[in-house]
Every structure is written in C-alpha cells, then in structure tokens.
Design a protein around this motif. Sequence first.
Motif, mmCIF file in Angstrom:
data_model
loop_
_atom_site.group_PDB
_atom_site.id
_atom_site.type_symbol
_atom_site.label_atom_id
_atom_site.label_comp_id
_atom_site.label_asym_id
_atom_site.label_seq_id
_atom_site.Cartn_x
_atom_site.Cartn_y
_atom_site.Cartn_z
ATOM 1 N N ILE A 1 0.804 -1.204 0.000
ATOM 2 C CA ILE A 1 0.000 0.000 0.000
ATOM 3 C C ILE A 1 0.843 1.262 0.000
ATOM 4 N N GLY A 2 2.130 1.138 0.078
ATOM 5 C CA GLY A 2 2.961 2.330 0.099
ATOM 6 C C GLY A 2 4.119 2.211 -0.851
ATOM 7 N N TYR A 3 4.726 3.309 -1.151
ATOM 8 C CA TYR A 3 5.855 3.300 -2.059
ATOM 9 C C TYR A 3 6.602 4.609 -1.930
ATOM 10 N N LEU A 4 7.783 4.626 -2.489
ATOM 11 C CA LEU A 4 8.609 5.821 -2.452
ATOM 12 C C LEU A 4 8.729 6.414 -3.835
ATOM 13 N N ILE A 5 9.019 7.681 -3.887
ATOM 14 C CA ILE A 5 9.306 8.342 -5.151
ATOM 15 C C ILE A 5 10.532 9.213 -4.966
ATOM 16 N N PHE A 6 11.133 9.581 -6.059
ATOM 17 C CA PHE A 6 12.159 10.614 -6.035
ATOM 18 C C PHE A 6 11.464 11.946 -6.168
ATOM 19 N N THR A 7 11.980 12.912 -5.490
ATOM 20 C CA THR A 7 11.538 14.279 -5.707
ATOM 21 C C THR A 7 12.776 15.109 -5.974
ATOM 22 N N ALA A 67 14.087 10.827 -1.558
ATOM 23 C CA ALA A 67 12.984 9.900 -1.789
ATOM 24 C C ALA A 67 12.113 9.807 -0.548
ATOM 25 N N PHE A 68 10.796 9.864 -0.764
ATOM 26 C CA PHE A 68 9.848 9.658 0.329
ATOM 27 C C PHE A 68 8.501 9.275 -0.264
ATOM 28 N N SER A 69 7.518 9.084 0.570
ATOM 29 C CA SER A 69 6.220 8.551 0.186
ATOM 30 C C SER A 69 5.454 9.464 -0.779
ATOM 31 N N LEU A 70 5.046 8.903 -1.905
ATOM 32 C CA LEU A 70 4.214 9.635 -2.855
ATOM 33 C C LEU A 70 2.864 9.972 -2.228
ATOM 34 N N ALA A 71 2.319 9.043 -1.464
ATOM 35 C CA ALA A 71 1.027 9.292 -0.805
ATOM 36 C C ALA A 71 1.113 10.548 0.067
ATOM 37 N N TYR A 72 2.200 10.692 0.802
ATOM 38 C CA TYR A 72 2.391 11.867 1.646
ATOM 39 C C TYR A 72 2.504 13.127 0.797
ATOM 40 N N ALA A 73 3.284 13.046 -0.273
ATOM 41 C CA ALA A 73 3.477 14.208 -1.145
ATOM 42 C C ALA A 73 2.158 14.672 -1.747
ATOM 43 N N ILE A 74 1.341 13.737 -2.174
ATOM 44 C CA ILE A 74 0.051 14.083 -2.785
ATOM 45 C C ILE A 74 -0.919 14.627 -1.748
ATOM 46 N N ASN A 138 -4.383 8.551 -0.051
ATOM 47 C CA ASN A 138 -3.593 8.341 -1.276
ATOM 48 C C ASN A 138 -2.704 7.105 -1.251
ATOM 49 N N PHE A 139 -3.119 6.090 -0.513
ATOM 50 C CA PHE A 139 -2.437 4.808 -0.587
ATOM 51 C C PHE A 139 -3.172 3.929 -1.577
ATOM 52 N N VAL A 140 -2.409 3.149 -2.330
ATOM 53 C CA VAL A 140 -2.992 2.198 -3.264
ATOM 54 C C VAL A 140 -3.097 0.875 -2.523
ATOM 55 N N VAL A 141 -4.286 0.314 -2.475
ATOM 56 C CA VAL A 141 -4.525 -0.903 -1.716
ATOM 57 C C VAL A 141 -4.558 -2.111 -2.632
#
Length: 146
Positions: A1-7, A67-74, A138-141
């Motif tokens: 349900i979570g993932y990281l992205i580069f910013t 890098a950190f959580s896309l869900a958090y960023a959104i 914004n988590f993908v389940v």
Amino acid sequence: IGYLIFTLRISSDAKIVVLDIPKEVAENLLRKYYLGQDLKISSEAVVLRRESELIAAIQNTPYSIGAFSLAYAISHKLPVNHLSLNGVEPSLENIKNNKYPMVIPIGITIKKTPAKSVKEFVNYAMSQAGKEELAKHNFVVFTQKK
C-alpha cells in the motif's frame, strides 16, 4: 500500500544536494531503478534521521533530490517534482495499473492467534471501509491472500 518516489528541485547547471535517510529498503530501490547496483552514495550526501526531516529539507533546499512517500506528497500537496521512471509518471493510477514499478508494499503480519483488538484492527484494515480510509490518504490498496 505504500511506495517511495524521487523528488527533485534542480536546474541544469546546479550542484545537486543529495538528501537521504538511513533506510535500507529505500536505498535498494534507488539502486535498482536509478543509481545502479555499483554506484556509491556520495560522502557529501546529507543524511537525516527521519523521513519528516527529509521532507522538510527537500522543500527548503534548492537543487536537492531525495525519496519519500508519494502518498504523503500528494495528500499534503507538497511543491516537489515527482520523477518518472522510464517515462512512466509515479501517479496513483500508474501504481494501480502496475505501470510504475518502484513500489514498497506495506503489509500486516500477525500471530496465528492474535489478541482480539489486533484481530479487529486487521479485519477493519481489510474491510471495504478500511480500504476506503487508506485510499483517502492516497495509498494504493492491493489485497493479497495467503
């Protein structure tokens, strides 16, 4: 349900400030998808203690990458760029459709005979209401049954 992205906040001629947190999973993903297995993290990288510190630093440090959580960023509408991987944008839709591969699954592991409160929590998390609550943040389940 979570993932990281580069910013990234950068210009073509600026020196990049690498922001990092001591998290082996994130480093493995970065190496697999962006850096290559043999590339060493710069000794000049700024290593922060917590993800919250990295998030604050990347917003306040021009020409930085981390890098950190896309869900958090959104969900917090952070003013950062989300870097694509092989031309695929790290969007919720691309995660749901398995198009964006840099994903860290977050799971729940419990004892065979959990306490009543633990069982109730897991039942809620796996219920439609629990999934809707995660989606609100914004988590993908993805449900995987064993």
